[in-house]
Design a protein around this motif. Structure first.
Motif, PDB file in Angstrom:
ATOM      1  N   MET A 135       0.827  -1.194   0.000  1.00  0.00           N
ATOM      2  CA  MET A 135       0.000   0.000   0.000  1.00  0.00           C
ATOM      3  C   MET A 135       0.874   1.262   0.000  1.00  0.00           C
ATOM      4  O   MET A 135       0.482   2.258  -0.592  1.00  0.00           O
ATOM      5  CB  MET A 135      -0.933  -0.005   1.207  1.00  0.00           C
ATOM      6  N   SER A 136       2.043   1.190   0.637  1.00  0.00           N
ATOM      7  CA  SER A 136       2.940   2.349   0.643  1.00  0.00           C
ATOM      8  C   SER A 136       3.404   2.690  -0.767  1.00  0.00           C
ATOM      9  O   SER A 136       3.483   3.871  -1.131  1.00  0.00           O
ATOM     10  CB  SER A 136       4.149   2.088   1.543  1.00  0.00           C
ATOM     11  N   GLU A 137       3.702   1.658  -1.553  1.00  0.00           N
ATOM     12  CA  GLU A 137       4.116   1.893  -2.939  1.00  0.00           C
ATOM     13  C   GLU A 137       2.977   2.503  -3.750  1.00  0.00           C
ATOM     14  O   GLU A 137       3.207   3.376  -4.594  1.00  0.00           O
ATOM     15  CB  GLU A 137       4.578   0.591  -3.586  1.00  0.00           C
ATOM     16  N   GLU A 138       1.764   2.063  -3.495  1.00  0.00           N
ATOM     17  CA  GLU A 138       0.603   2.610  -4.195  1.00  0.00           C
ATOM     18  C   GLU A 138       0.408   4.078  -3.820  1.00  0.00           C
ATOM     19  O   GLU A 138       0.089   4.911  -4.681  1.00  0.00           O
ATOM     20  CB  GLU A 138      -0.653   1.794  -3.863  1.00  0.00           C
ATOM     21  N   LYS A 139       0.614   4.391  -2.558  1.00  0.00           N
ATOM     22  CA  LYS A 139       0.495   5.787  -2.118  1.00  0.00           C
ATOM     23  C   LYS A 139       1.515   6.652  -2.856  1.00  0.00           C
ATOM     24  O   LYS A 139       1.182   7.730  -3.346  1.00  0.00           O
ATOM     25  CB  LYS A 139       0.694   5.885  -0.606  1.00  0.00           C
ATOM     26  N   GLU A 140       2.741   6.179  -2.959  1.00  0.00           N
ATOM     27  CA  GLU A 140       3.782   6.928  -3.672  1.00  0.00           C
ATOM     28  C   GLU A 140       3.444   7.072  -5.156  1.00  0.00           C
ATOM     29  O   GLU A 140       3.645   8.143  -5.735  1.00  0.00           O
ATOM     30  CB  GLU A 140       5.132   6.230  -3.513  1.00  0.00           C
ATOM     31  N   ARG A 141       2.937   6.000  -5.770  1.00  0.00           N
ATOM     32  CA  ARG A 141       2.579   6.040  -7.189  1.00  0.00           C
ATOM     33  C   ARG A 141       1.498   7.085  -7.445  1.00  0.00           C
ATOM     34  O   ARG A 141       1.613   7.910  -8.361  1.00  0.00           O
ATOM     35  CB  ARG A 141       2.086   4.666  -7.661  1.00  0.00           C
ATOM     36  N   ILE A 142       0.456   7.076  -6.619  1.00  0.00           N
ATOM     37  CA  ILE A 142      -0.636   8.031  -6.784  1.00  0.00           C
ATOM     38  C   ILE A 142      -0.131   9.450  -6.534  1.00  0.00           C
ATOM     39  O   ILE A 142      -0.466  10.382  -7.278  1.00  0.00           O
ATOM     40  CB  ILE A 142      -1.824   7.693  -5.854  1.00  0.00           C
ATOM     41  N   ASP A 143       0.693   9.616  -5.509  1.00  0.00           N
ATOM     42  CA  ASP A 143       1.229  10.925  -5.167  1.00  0.00           C
ATOM     43  C   ASP A 143       2.029  11.512  -6.338  1.00  0.00           C
ATOM     44  O   ASP A 143       1.858  12.684  -6.701  1.00  0.00           O
ATOM     45  CB  ASP A 143       2.092  10.818  -3.914  1.00  0.00           C
ATOM     46  N   LYS A 144       2.864  10.692  -6.964  1.00  0.00           N
ATOM     47  CA  LYS A 144       3.654  11.157  -8.116  1.00  0.00           C
ATOM     48  C   LYS A 144       2.755  11.515  -9.286  1.00  0.00           C
ATOM     49  O   LYS A 144       2.973  12.523  -9.963  1.00  0.00           O
ATOM     50  CB  LYS A 144       4.662  10.082  -8.540  1.00  0.00           C
ATOM     51  N   ARG A 145       1.737  10.707  -9.536  1.00  0.00           N
ATOM     52  CA  ARG A 145       0.830  10.984 -10.646  1.00  0.00           C
ATOM     53  C   ARG A 145       0.050  12.274 -10.387  1.00  0.00           C
ATOM     54  O   ARG A 145      -0.158  13.076 -11.298  1.00  0.00           O
ATOM     55  CB  ARG A 145      -0.123   9.798 -10.871  1.00  0.00           C
ATOM     56  N   GLY A 194      -9.765   4.220  14.609  1.00  0.00           N
ATOM     57  CA  GLY A 194     -10.149   3.274  15.652  1.00  0.00           C
ATOM     58  C   GLY A 194      -9.128   2.193  15.911  1.00  0.00           C
ATOM     59  O   GLY A 194      -7.922   2.404  15.829  1.00  0.00           O
ATOM     60  N   ASP A 195      -9.647   0.988  16.199  1.00  0.00           N
ATOM     61  CA  ASP A 195      -8.782  -0.117  16.605  1.00  0.00           C
ATOM     62  C   ASP A 195      -8.369  -1.030  15.450  1.00  0.00           C
ATOM     63  O   ASP A 195      -7.770  -2.070  15.676  1.00  0.00           O
ATOM     64  CB  ASP A 195      -9.466  -0.932  17.700  1.00  0.00           C
ATOM     65  N   GLN A 196      -8.661  -0.645  14.235  1.00  0.00           N
ATOM     66  CA  GLN A 196      -8.301  -1.480  13.091  1.00  0.00           C
ATOM     67  C   GLN A 196      -6.803  -1.370  12.804  1.00  0.00           C
ATOM     68  O   GLN A 196      -6.219  -0.299  12.895  1.00  0.00           O
ATOM     69  CB  GLN A 196      -9.089  -1.081  11.852  1.00  0.00           C
ATOM     70  N   GLU A 197      -6.216  -2.492  12.468  1.00  0.00           N
ATOM     71  CA  GLU A 197      -4.802  -2.534  12.124  1.00  0.00           C
ATOM     72  C   GLU A 197      -4.588  -1.930  10.736  1.00  0.00           C
ATOM     73  O   GLU A 197      -5.451  -2.054   9.868  1.00  0.00           O
ATOM     74  CB  GLU A 197      -4.305  -3.987  12.116  1.00  0.00           C
ATOM     75  N   PRO A 198      -3.431  -1.311  10.504  1.00  0.00           N
ATOM     76  CA  PRO A 198      -3.141  -0.802   9.159  1.00  0.00           C
ATOM     77  C   PRO A 198      -3.173  -1.934   8.125  1.00  0.00           C
ATOM     78  O   PRO A 198      -2.832  -3.078   8.426  1.00  0.00           O
ATOM     79  CB  PRO A 198      -1.731  -0.231   9.280  1.00  0.00           C
ATOM     80  N   ILE A 199      -3.582  -1.603   6.943  1.00  0.00           N
ATOM     81  CA  ILE A 199      -3.645  -2.568   5.849  1.00  0.00           C
ATOM     82  C   ILE A 199      -2.399  -2.342   4.996  1.00  0.00           C
ATOM     83  O   ILE A 199      -2.294  -1.338   4.306  1.00  0.00           O
ATOM     84  CB  ILE A 199      -4.932  -2.382   5.027  1.00  0.00           C
ATOM     85  N   GLU A 200      -1.471  -3.259   5.098  1.00  0.00           N
ATOM     86  CA  GLU A 200      -0.185  -3.109   4.407  1.00  0.00           C
ATOM     87  C   GLU A 200      -0.226  -3.651   2.981  1.00  0.00           C
ATOM     88  O   GLU A 200       0.491  -3.169   2.121  1.00  0.00           O
ATOM     89  CB  GLU A 200       0.922  -3.826   5.189  1.00  0.00           C
ATOM     90  N   GLU A 201      -1.052  -4.680   2.780  1.00  0.00           N
ATOM     91  CA  GLU A 201      -1.059  -5.342   1.481  1.00  0.00           C
ATOM     92  C   GLU A 201      -2.453  -5.876   1.164  1.00  0.00           C
ATOM     93  O   GLU A 201      -3.148  -6.384   2.038  1.00  0.00           O
ATOM     94  CB  GLU A 201      -0.059  -6.496   1.500  1.00  0.00           C
TER      95      GLU A 201
END
Length: 189
Positions: free
Chosen positions: A1-11, A68-75
């Protein structure tokens, strides 16, 4: 998800740069001048894509830093839909529409968000928020309804990208532009 965030940010940065260039051109035009059709079309497409990506970016940000109490979604693993899976989404949506119309919602209630949830669930293959291994479609629908709408928007758009085949060649708009002729004023001789 971090890579996707970077991809969207660059676009988004690329789109913002091009939008800024076109807007500067617009500012430099005289009062009786307008952008040409190609520039105007490009501008509208860029703004539309930027707005879509901004929604997707919000979904990815939520996944990495949920409330809230949800864990981050990494993949997340998504897959393209087969014709049968696509039909199943349509059939379930149609059944939901029929059920809702019986509840006084009218003959064709708008269920765009339900469609988004169903499509996202159908494309979803694996994620940390899925408690079961290889859950059925109904279970995935129940799970995605508890996630943030912006994240569901991202799931749907990414699933649609995977499901829609990439076609080589010019888009329809480009084909039309190729066929247009530029008229030149006739000389008076």
């Amino acid at each position: 998800m971090s890579e996707e965030k970077e991809r969207i940010d660059k676009r988004l940065d690329t789109l913002a740069d091009r939008t800024s260039e076109i807007e500067q051109q617009m500012d430099e035009l005289g009062e009786d001048e307008d952008l040409n059709q190609g520039q105007l079309h490009e501008y509208r497409e860029i703004v539309q894509e930027g707005n879509q990506l901004e929604q997707m970016y919000a979904g990815v940000q939520w996944a990495l830093n949920p409330d809230g109490d949800q864990e981050p979604i990494e993949e997340v693993t998504l897959g393209s839909l087969t014709a049968g899976e696509y039909a199943e989404v349509g059939d379930k949506l149609q059944a939901a529409k029929q059920q809702r119309s019986g509840w006084g919602w009218g003959t064709n209630p708008d269920l765009d968000n339900a469609r988004r949830n169903m499509f996202a669930a159908a494309c979803l293959q694996d994620a940390s928020f899925l408690a079961e291994e290889d859950p059925d479609f109904e279970t995935k629908i129940r799970v995605v309804t508890d996630l943030a709408p912006a994240f569901i928007h991202w799931l749907e758009k990414k699933g649609d990208e995977l499901t829609t085949p990439e076609v080589e060649g010019n888009g329809f708009r480009k084909r039309v532009e190729e066929r247009r002729t530029v008229s030149t004023p006739k000389s008076r001789t």
